[in-house]
Design a protein around this motif. Sequence first.
Motif, PDB file in Angstrom:
ATOM      1  N   ALA A  16      -5.883  13.963   0.385  1.00 24.53           N
ATOM      2  CA  ALA A  16      -5.331  12.604   0.479  1.00 24.53           C
ATOM      3  C   ALA A  16      -4.160  12.431  -0.482  1.00 24.53           C
ATOM      4  O   ALA A  16      -3.142  11.831  -0.125  1.00 24.53           O
ATOM      5  CB  ALA A  16      -6.426  11.579   0.185  1.00 24.53           C
ATOM      6  N   GLN A  17      -4.285  12.967  -1.687  1.00 22.70           N
ATOM      7  CA  GLN A  17      -3.185  12.873  -2.646  1.00 22.70           C
ATOM      8  C   GLN A  17      -1.958  13.637  -2.151  1.00 22.70           C
ATOM      9  O   GLN A  17      -0.830  13.170  -2.315  1.00 22.70           O
ATOM     10  CB  GLN A  17      -3.639  13.389  -4.013  1.00 22.70           C
ATOM     11  N   ALA A  18      -2.176  14.781  -1.519  1.00 26.85           N
ATOM     12  CA  ALA A  18      -1.050  15.541  -0.958  1.00 26.85           C
ATOM     13  C   ALA A  18      -0.362  14.752   0.144  1.00 26.85           C
ATOM     14  O   ALA A  18       0.873  14.727   0.228  1.00 26.85           O
ATOM     15  CB  ALA A  18      -1.537  16.891  -0.439  1.00 26.85           C
ATOM     16  N   ILE A  19      -1.136  14.093   0.982  1.00 29.78           N
ATOM     17  CA  ILE A  19      -0.561  13.266   2.046  1.00 29.78           C
ATOM     18  C   ILE A  19       0.232  12.117   1.438  1.00 29.78           C
ATOM     19  O   ILE A  19       1.355  11.832   1.852  1.00 29.78           O
ATOM     20  CB  ILE A  19      -1.671  12.741   2.990  1.00 29.78           C
ATOM     21  N   LYS A  20      -0.331  11.460   0.444  1.00 28.53           N
ATOM     22  CA  LYS A  20       0.371  10.344  -0.200  1.00 28.53           C
ATOM     23  C   LYS A  20       1.670  10.794  -0.861  1.00 28.53           C
ATOM     24  O   LYS A  20       2.624  10.027  -0.927  1.00 28.53           O
ATOM     25  CB  LYS A  20      -0.532   9.673  -1.231  1.00 28.53           C
ATOM     26  N   ASN A  21       1.720  12.026  -1.343  1.00 29.09           N
ATOM     27  CA  ASN A  21       2.918  12.548  -2.010  1.00 29.09           C
ATOM     28  C   ASN A  21       3.957  13.091  -1.029  1.00 29.09           C
ATOM     29  O   ASN A  21       5.067  13.419  -1.427  1.00 29.09           O
ATOM     30  CB  ASN A  21       2.544  13.633  -3.012  1.00 29.09           C
ATOM     31  N   SER A  22       3.599  13.171   0.234  1.00 29.00           N
ATOM     32  CA  SER A  22       4.507  13.691   1.248  1.00 29.00           C
ATOM     33  C   SER A  22       5.549  12.643   1.626  1.00 29.00           C
ATOM     34  O   SER A  22       5.250  11.447   1.702  1.00 29.00           O
ATOM     35  CB  SER A  22       3.719  14.092   2.495  1.00 29.00           C
ATOM     36  N   VAL A  47      -5.832   2.946  -1.145  1.00 31.05           N
ATOM     37  CA  VAL A  47      -5.686   2.919   0.311  1.00 31.05           C
ATOM     38  C   VAL A  47      -6.907   2.195   0.874  1.00 31.05           C
ATOM     39  O   VAL A  47      -8.017   2.365   0.371  1.00 31.05           O
ATOM     40  CB  VAL A  47      -5.612   4.362   0.874  1.00 31.05           C
ATOM     41  N   PRO A  48      -6.735   1.402   1.923  1.00 29.35           N
ATOM     42  CA  PRO A  48      -7.890   0.678   2.478  1.00 29.35           C
ATOM     43  C   PRO A  48      -8.886   1.612   3.155  1.00 29.35           C
ATOM     44  O   PRO A  48      -8.539   2.678   3.641  1.00 29.35           O
ATOM     45  CB  PRO A  48      -7.268  -0.276   3.495  1.00 29.35           C
ATOM     46  N   GLU A  49     -10.115   1.151   3.178  1.00 27.36           N
ATOM     47  CA  GLU A  49     -11.151   1.881   3.903  1.00 27.36           C
ATOM     48  C   GLU A  49     -11.188   1.401   5.350  1.00 27.36           C
ATOM     49  O   GLU A  49     -10.762   0.285   5.662  1.00 27.36           O
ATOM     50  CB  GLU A  49     -12.516   1.670   3.260  1.00 27.36           C
ATOM     51  N   SER A  50     -11.670   2.250   6.219  1.00 25.28           N
ATOM     52  CA  SER A  50     -11.930   1.898   7.615  1.00 25.28           C
ATOM     53  C   SER A  50     -13.258   2.504   8.006  1.00 25.28           C
ATOM     54  O   SER A  50     -13.659   3.529   7.461  1.00 25.28           O
ATOM     55  CB  SER A  50     -10.852   2.447   8.549  1.00 25.28           C
ATOM     56  N   SER A  51     -13.914   1.888   8.952  1.00 23.93           N
ATOM     57  CA  SER A  51     -15.150   2.479   9.463  1.00 23.93           C
ATOM     58  C   SER A  51     -14.798   3.674  10.349  1.00 23.93           C
ATOM     59  O   SER A  51     -13.657   3.818  10.808  1.00 23.93           O
ATOM     60  CB  SER A  51     -15.944   1.455  10.280  1.00 23.93           C
ATOM     61  N   TYR A  52     -15.767   4.502  10.575  1.00 25.99           N
ATOM     62  CA  TYR A  52     -15.603   5.659  11.460  1.00 25.99           C
ATOM     63  C   TYR A  52     -15.107   5.186  12.825  1.00 25.99           C
ATOM     64  O   TYR A  52     -14.160   5.740  13.390  1.00 25.99           O
ATOM     65  CB  TYR A  52     -16.954   6.374  11.567  1.00 25.99           C
ATOM     66  N   GLU A  53     -15.728   4.133  13.341  1.00 21.53           N
ATOM     67  CA  GLU A  53     -15.373   3.610  14.660  1.00 21.53           C
ATOM     68  C   GLU A  53     -13.946   3.059  14.679  1.00 21.53           C
ATOM     69  O   GLU A  53     -13.224   3.234  15.659  1.00 21.53           O
ATOM     70  CB  GLU A  53     -16.371   2.522  15.081  1.00 21.53           C
ATOM     71  N   GLN A  54     -13.538   2.389  13.614  1.00 17.98           N
ATOM     72  CA  GLN A  54     -12.169   1.856  13.545  1.00 17.98           C
ATOM     73  C   GLN A  54     -11.146   2.993  13.550  1.00 17.98           C
ATOM     74  O   GLN A  54     -10.103   2.877  14.194  1.00 17.98           O
ATOM     75  CB  GLN A  54     -11.990   1.007  12.281  1.00 17.98           C
TER      76      GLN A  54
END
Length: 84
Positions: A16-22, A47-54
Amino acid sequence: MNFAIIGLGSFGIKRAQAIKNSKTAKLLCIHDISSKNLNKGKEILKVPESSYEQILKDKKIEVVCVCTPNKFHKKIIIDVLNAG
């Protein structure tokens, strides 16, 4: 590209940190079934959370990065592929 991360153990946080730094990727949301991991991820990543279904329904998400233990990958990948 717009990403979601499922699984926020140590590997999930690092990815996730690598994605944010991209410069070409955006982390839209995160998910983990462990509230401890999810809260840690929200605190570190902002970063906000989301449910699996969302996550499965969100058409803005182009890539789902599966960072769960290997034994859970198959079901998640099948669900993501079936969701389109």
